[in-house]
Write a protein that holds these residues in place. Structure first.
Motif, short mmCIF file in Angstrom:
data_model
loop_
_atom_site.label_atom_id
_atom_site.label_comp_id
_atom_site.label_asym_id
_atom_site.label_seq_id
_atom_site.Cartn_x
_atom_site.Cartn_y
_atom_site.Cartn_z
N MET A 120 0.89 -1.28 0.08
CA MET A 120 0.07 0.12 0.06
C MET A 120 1.00 1.03 0.05
O MET A 120 1.91 1.23 0.79
CB MET A 120 -1.03 -0.04 1.19
N ARG A 121 0.53 2.35 -0.80
CA ARG A 121 1.28 3.57 -0.86
C ARG A 121 0.25 4.48 -0.37
O ARG A 121 -1.03 4.43 -0.40
CB ARG A 121 1.64 3.69 -2.28
N LYS A 122 0.98 5.73 -0.22
CA LYS A 122 0.04 6.83 0.46
C LYS A 122 -0.19 8.21 -0.50
O LYS A 122 0.60 8.36 -1.51
CB LYS A 122 0.50 7.44 1.39
N VAL A 123 -1.39 8.73 -0.65
CA VAL A 123 -1.73 9.75 -1.59
C VAL A 123 -2.25 10.77 -0.54
O VAL A 123 -2.97 10.21 0.33
CB VAL A 123 -2.29 9.57 -2.83
N THR A 124 -2.13 12.04 -0.69
CA THR A 124 -2.58 12.87 0.17
C THR A 124 -3.44 14.07 -0.44
O THR A 124 -2.69 14.48 -1.54
CB THR A 124 -1.48 13.89 1.06
N VAL A 125 -4.73 14.11 0.01
CA VAL A 125 -5.53 15.46 -0.45
C VAL A 125 -5.30 16.45 0.10
O VAL A 125 -5.79 16.32 1.52
CB VAL A 125 -7.00 14.76 -0.68
N LEU A 126 -5.14 17.57 -0.31
CA LEU A 126 -4.97 18.90 0.63
C LEU A 126 -6.32 19.72 0.06
O LEU A 126 -6.44 20.12 -0.98
CB LEU A 126 -3.77 19.65 0.30
N LEU A 127 -6.94 20.07 0.95
CA LEU A 127 -8.06 21.25 0.64
C LEU A 127 -7.72 22.82 1.52
O LEU A 127 -7.13 22.57 2.49
CB LEU A 127 -9.28 20.63 1.38
N THR A 128 -7.85 23.69 0.57
CA THR A 128 -7.68 24.92 1.12
C THR A 128 -8.62 26.09 0.87
O THR A 128 -9.20 25.85 -0.16
CB THR A 128 -6.02 25.26 0.57
N LYS A 129 -8.49 27.17 1.25
CA LYS A 129 -9.29 28.20 1.14
C LYS A 129 -8.10 29.46 1.13
O LYS A 129 -7.67 29.74 2.03
CB LYS A 129 -10.25 28.73 2.19
N TYR A 130 -8.21 30.20 0.00
CA TYR A 130 -7.47 31.26 -0.14
C TYR A 130 -8.07 32.73 0.31
O TYR A 130 -9.31 32.59 0.43
CB TYR A 130 -6.77 31.43 -1.39
N SER A 131 -7.18 33.82 0.55
CA SER A 131 -8.04 34.90 0.92
C SER A 131 -8.18 35.65 -0.22
O SER A 131 -8.69 36.88 -0.16
CB SER A 131 -7.07 35.69 1.92
N SER B 237 -4.59 5.50 1.97
CA SER B 237 -3.67 4.31 1.56
C SER B 237 -4.36 3.76 0.23
O SER B 237 -5.79 3.41 0.36
CB SER B 237 -3.83 3.26 2.84
N VAL B 238 -3.52 3.48 -0.82
CA VAL B 238 -4.14 3.05 -2.06
C VAL B 238 -3.23 1.88 -2.38
O VAL B 238 -2.10 1.92 -2.10
CB VAL B 238 -4.30 4.12 -3.10
N PRO B 239 -3.62 0.77 -3.22
CA PRO B 239 -2.89 -0.21 -3.49
C PRO B 239 -1.65 0.28 -4.33
O PRO B 239 -2.02 1.35 -5.14
CB PRO B 239 -3.69 -1.11 -4.51
N ASP B 240 -0.73 -0.53 -4.52
CA ASP B 240 0.59 -0.04 -5.16
C ASP B 240 0.20 -0.01 -6.72
O ASP B 240 0.70 1.05 -7.47
CB ASP B 240 1.61 -1.09 -5.05
N LEU C 17 1.89 12.90 -4.09
CA LEU C 17 2.35 11.49 -3.74
C LEU C 17 3.20 11.25 -2.99
O LEU C 17 3.98 12.06 -2.30
CB LEU C 17 2.91 11.13 -5.23
N GLU C 18 3.40 10.05 -2.21
CA GLU C 18 4.01 9.53 -1.21
C GLU C 18 5.37 9.92 -1.38
O GLU C 18 6.07 10.45 -0.49
CB GLU C 18 3.76 8.13 -0.85
N GLU C 19 6.06 9.67 -2.54
CA GLU C 19 7.40 9.74 -2.83
C GLU C 19 7.77 11.34 -2.62
O GLU C 19 9.13 11.39 -2.59
CB GLU C 19 7.68 9.33 -4.05
N ASP C 20 6.91 12.33 -2.81
CA ASP C 20 7.25 13.64 -2.63
C ASP C 20 6.25 14.39 -1.99
O ASP C 20 5.52 15.20 -2.60
CB ASP C 20 7.75 14.25 -4.15
N PRO C 21 5.97 14.43 -0.63
CA PRO C 21 4.97 14.93 -0.01
C PRO C 21 4.72 16.39 0.03
O PRO C 21 3.73 16.73 0.49
CB PRO C 21 5.23 14.29 1.36
N ASP C 22 5.66 17.29 -0.35
CA ASP C 22 5.72 18.48 -0.25
C ASP C 22 5.28 19.32 -1.89
O ASP C 22 5.11 20.19 -1.59
CB ASP C 22 7.20 19.23 0.21
N THR C 23 5.13 17.91 -2.73
CA THR C 23 4.64 18.82 -3.73
C THR C 23 3.41 18.25 -4.34
O THR C 23 2.93 17.00 -4.18
CB THR C 23 5.48 18.17 -4.97
N TYR C 24 2.47 19.11 -4.48
CA TYR C 24 1.16 18.87 -5.03
C TYR C 24 0.84 19.29 -6.33
O TYR C 24 1.24 20.21 -7.04
CB TYR C 24 0.17 19.60 -3.89
N TYR C 25 -0.32 18.39 -6.72
CA TYR C 25 -0.74 18.59 -8.12
C TYR C 25 -2.10 19.05 -8.35
O TYR C 25 -3.02 18.48 -7.65
CB TYR C 25 -0.60 17.38 -9.02
#
Length: 163
Positions: free
Chosen positions: A1-12, A71-74, A34-42
């Motif tokens: 299993m690998r990780k993906v992160t969804v970031l929700l934001t509200k700007y001003s 967590s998502v399958p490989d 993506l898990e391999e680069d958690p500081d980069t969002y697409y």
């Protein structure tokens, strides 16, 4: 299993404020890491396919954020990564769709090849990896993720210092 992160934001900015008041949206932008680069969002923004960082979000005046890790399958992770890499390589042929956002707000089914808005893009990637989304990707605004994703068993909230 690998990780993906969804970031929700509200700007001003005024666009986010307008969407916030018009549609009652707590969050007005979504992106995926993506898990391999958690500081980069697409994601997608007015310029098309976008590569974002947490620092960019801070500089743009994020007033609220929420981070949901799945967590998502490989194999699903590999599909998401391939799709993102392909979009990066052909980024000039992908575009943001304001019409798609309008149709989403009006609850009209609308799909235009190679045109996305931020949450539609994220929803399509998640649907492609087999997550059971409640609606078609073109009907997803950022708040929909906040409502649906936490109920999934492979999901957890993580704390990021975005604001």
């Amino acid at each position: 299993m690998r990780k993906v992160t969804v970031l929700l934001t509200k700007y001003s900015d005024w666009v986010s404020t307008f969407v916030h008041y018009l549609a009652g949206q707590e969050y007005t932008h979504s992106s995926l890491a993506l898990e391999e680069d958690p500081d980069t969002y697409y994601s997608f923004n007015y310029r098309g396919f976008a590569v974002e960082t947490l620092e960019k979000h801070r500089r743009r005046g994020v007033t609220k954020s929420r981070c949901i890790q799945l967590s998502v399958p490989d194999e699903a992770y590999a599909r998401i990564r391939r799709r993102i890499r392909q979009m990066q390589a052909e980024r000039e042929s992908y575009h943001y769709t304001r019409l798609g956002v309008l149709c989403c707000l009006l609850r009209l089914l609308f799909r235009w090849e190679r045109h996305y808005f931020c949450s539609q893009f994220v929803a399509e990637l998640l649907a492609d990896c087999g997550l059971p989304l409640g609606k078609a990707p073109c009907f997803y605004l950022p708040n929909r993720f906040a409502l649906e994703l936490p109920s999934l068993p492979a999901c957890r909230e993580v704390r990021l210092n975005v604001v």
